[in-house]
Design an enzyme around this catalytic site. Structure first.
Site, mmCIF file in Angstrom:
data_model
loop_
_atom_site.group_PDB
_atom_site.id
_atom_site.type_symbol
_atom_site.label_atom_id
_atom_site.label_comp_id
_atom_site.label_asym_id
_atom_site.label_seq_id
_atom_site.Cartn_x
_atom_site.Cartn_y
_atom_site.Cartn_z
ATOM 1 N N SER A 42 0.843 -1.183 0.000
ATOM 2 C CA SER A 42 0.000 0.000 0.000
ATOM 3 C C SER A 42 0.890 1.248 0.000
ATOM 4 O O SER A 42 1.712 1.404 -0.902
ATOM 5 C CB SER A 42 -0.963 -0.047 1.183
ATOM 6 N N GLU A 78 -9.217 -5.597 -4.729
ATOM 7 C CA GLU A 78 -8.703 -4.515 -3.887
ATOM 8 C C GLU A 78 -9.818 -3.748 -3.168
ATOM 9 O O GLU A 78 -9.783 -3.539 -1.961
ATOM 10 C CB GLU A 78 -7.898 -3.530 -4.738
#
Length: 533
Positions: free
Chosen positions: A217, A332
């Site tokens: 991330s 996601e």
């Protein structure tokens, strides 16, 4: 001489280990004995297990407090005696977030942790940066013992400043370091940790000439930044990124400094020339963090350290050209949809789905609805999740990843691409009644087993074993392929089956896929980004 004080404090066994050494160990030498290791600032005592020695809370820079707040990290001071490195130190100040992150108001936080296998020989090094949207996160979340032991690599996990303390930009801060854009203090922390690794990691059995940076991330976003930064050149030889596209733009100088000036004004620091020092005098860390907007925020483009957006650096061939292993997760945005809608008691319905799409995509909504009809998915919420997971305007989305991959190979990068697709994975965020699938962060349990505390079943454990071997082999050689693993093709065009799906569905748990086709990227290339994207 500072080494003399530290060595004398630990007795004869360490004195033998470091006999004649007046600096950290040279490459190829292992300078820890039992649970003791020598660094440039003194001796540290970690925790020794059968196959691993772990050193936690090792300072790599001075505490960024007082006059050092919003400055580049400074050198850590040497200590007498032996530093206890058996427990994690404080996370950097933050308001907390998902994954069990709790609030902290502590600014003294620039520490790292070393996971050193007890096998002989010099080892590759993996330096890991946490995620958290550049707003929160802590190195303590990532137990790297399994990656270190099973992969036979030295792993370093790093704390870095986040939120307002890590990414505040102001004209007065620019003036303190001419030519260097302010707003990147957290990135400067990471760079300082990489320099610490260069000077010290040989003392833990690691090779400073074979360093892989990696993260998930925002941590992967940081890896993008180091790839594009001249200031990070030579500090690493490979890069791993999980679920963050290098196509995601950094804040502009104007946007970042407008936001910083707004924050300063709230604290009575409206004088442009004096704002930085005025804010340094503010002691209410919680209030500072609460004044920082959740979005947009983060690193800033510009100046000598970050002259180009990462994707422009790729396109122009002006990046640190090292082998890259990169990927995202198939689902996601299921995490985001489940939090935004289901967790608030307003799940997406057959009636609300079209309106959400219209609100998001405007004049292109009918085309999107035709391509992603709710009837084609188990629930409308999963339909919306797939739209957002594929769409090319978000840093997590597959099609933005594909765009960045193509830019990287245009710049002659050696690139290996994956998509984590195990929809049975233990969820990171588990909203009752919502199928989280291969959501954002779900792959972390397979590399850092204690990330959420989930237990993997036999099939998931087999996939985890493969991933650890792929990742560690890549760290060792710059290519994830190894004996006993399904072949992983080098990414070449983005229109062929040149990415690897990490899944349980096929023999060996892996299959080659065409990411652009799977996520309908040709379609998304014709849809303008939504307003405000």
């Amino acid at each position: 001489m500072r080494w003399g004080r530290a060595i004398a404090a630990v007795g004869a066994v360490v004195a033998l280990a470091v006999s004649g050494v007046a600096s950290p160990a040279a490459a190829g030498e292992t300078k820890y004995v039992g649970e003791l290791a020598l660094t440039e600032t003194g001796v540290v005592r970690g925790t020794a297990a059968t196959d691993l020695v772990t050193f936690k809370g090792v300072p790599y820079a001075a505490p960024p407090v007082g006059s050092l707040r919003w400055r580049a990290p400074q050198a850590a001071k040497a200590w007498d005696g032996v530093l206890d490195a058996t427990n994690f130190r404080s996370q950097c100040a933050q308001l907390g977030g998902l994954g069990g992150i709790i609030e902290s108001y502590e600014e003294n936080c620039l520490y790292l942790n070393v996971f050193a296998p007890k096998t002989s020989g010099i080892k590759p090094v993996v330096v890991w940066f946490y995620g958290g949207g550049f707003q929160n996160g802590t190195s303590a979340t990532y137990d790297a013992a399994r990656l270190a032991v099973q992969g036979d690599v030295v792993v370093v996990t790093v704390n870095y400043r986040v939120g307002v303390l890590g990414f505040l930009a102001l004209p007065s801060l620019d003036g303190e370091t001419p030519g260097v854009q302010s707003g990147n203090f957290g990135i400067q922390d990471q760079r300082a940790s990489l320099k610490w690794v260069q000077r010290n990691i040989a003392g833990f059995g690691g090779n400073p000439g074979n360093v892989t940076i990696g993260g998930q991330s925002a941590g992967a976003g940081a890896a993008c930044i180091h790839l594009a930064s001249p200031a990070s050149a030579g500090l690493f030889q490979r890069a791993i990124g999980e679920t963050y596209s290098c196509g995601s733009p950094l804040l502009s100088k104007d946007a970042a400094e407008t936001m910083g000036t707004t924050v300063a004004t709230q604290f009575g620091c409206a004088d442009t020339a004096a704002a930085a020092n005025c804010l340094r005098g503010k002691t209410d860390v919680k209030a500072l963090m609460q004044a920082w907007p959740p979005l947009p925020q983060g690193p800033v483009v510009g100046g000598s350290e970050q002259p180009l957006q990462p994707i422009d650096a790729f396109r122009q061939g002006k990046f640190n050209r090292v082998p890259m292993l990169w990927g995202n997760n198939r689902d996601e945005m299921r995490m985001i949809v489940s939090i935004q809608y289901d967790a608030s008691g307003n799940p997406v319905t057959a009636e609300s789905y079209p309106q959400i799409i219209r609100n998001t995509f405007g004049v292109d909504a009918d085309r999107v609805l035709a391509k992603y009809p709710a009837s084609a998915y188990p629930t409308p919420g999963l339909a919306l999740s797939q739209v957002l997971s594929d769409a090319g305007d978000d840093q997590l989305a597959t099609c933005q990843h594909v765009t960045a991959y193509r830019a990287a190979i245009a710049g002659q990068a050696k690139l290996f691409v994956y998509q984590f697709s195990d929809r049975t994975a233990p969820p990171v965020v588990d909203i009752p009644g919502f199928d989280e699938g291969a959501e954002h962060g779900a792959e972390l349990n397979y590399l850092f087993p204690k990330f959420t505390g989930a237990t993997l079943n036999a099939a998931q454990q087999a996939l985890s074993d493969q991933m650890v071997k792929y990742w560690s082999t890549f760290a060792r050689t710059g290519d994830p392929n190894a004996s006993g693993l399904p072949a992983w093709p080098r990414f070449s065009t983005g229109t062929a089956r040149d990415a690897l799906s990490l899944d349980l569905a096929s023999a060996g748990g892996n299959q080659k896929i065409d990411l652009a086709t799977r996520s309908q990227c040709d379609f998304w290339a014709t849809v303008p980004p939504p307003p405000g994207a």
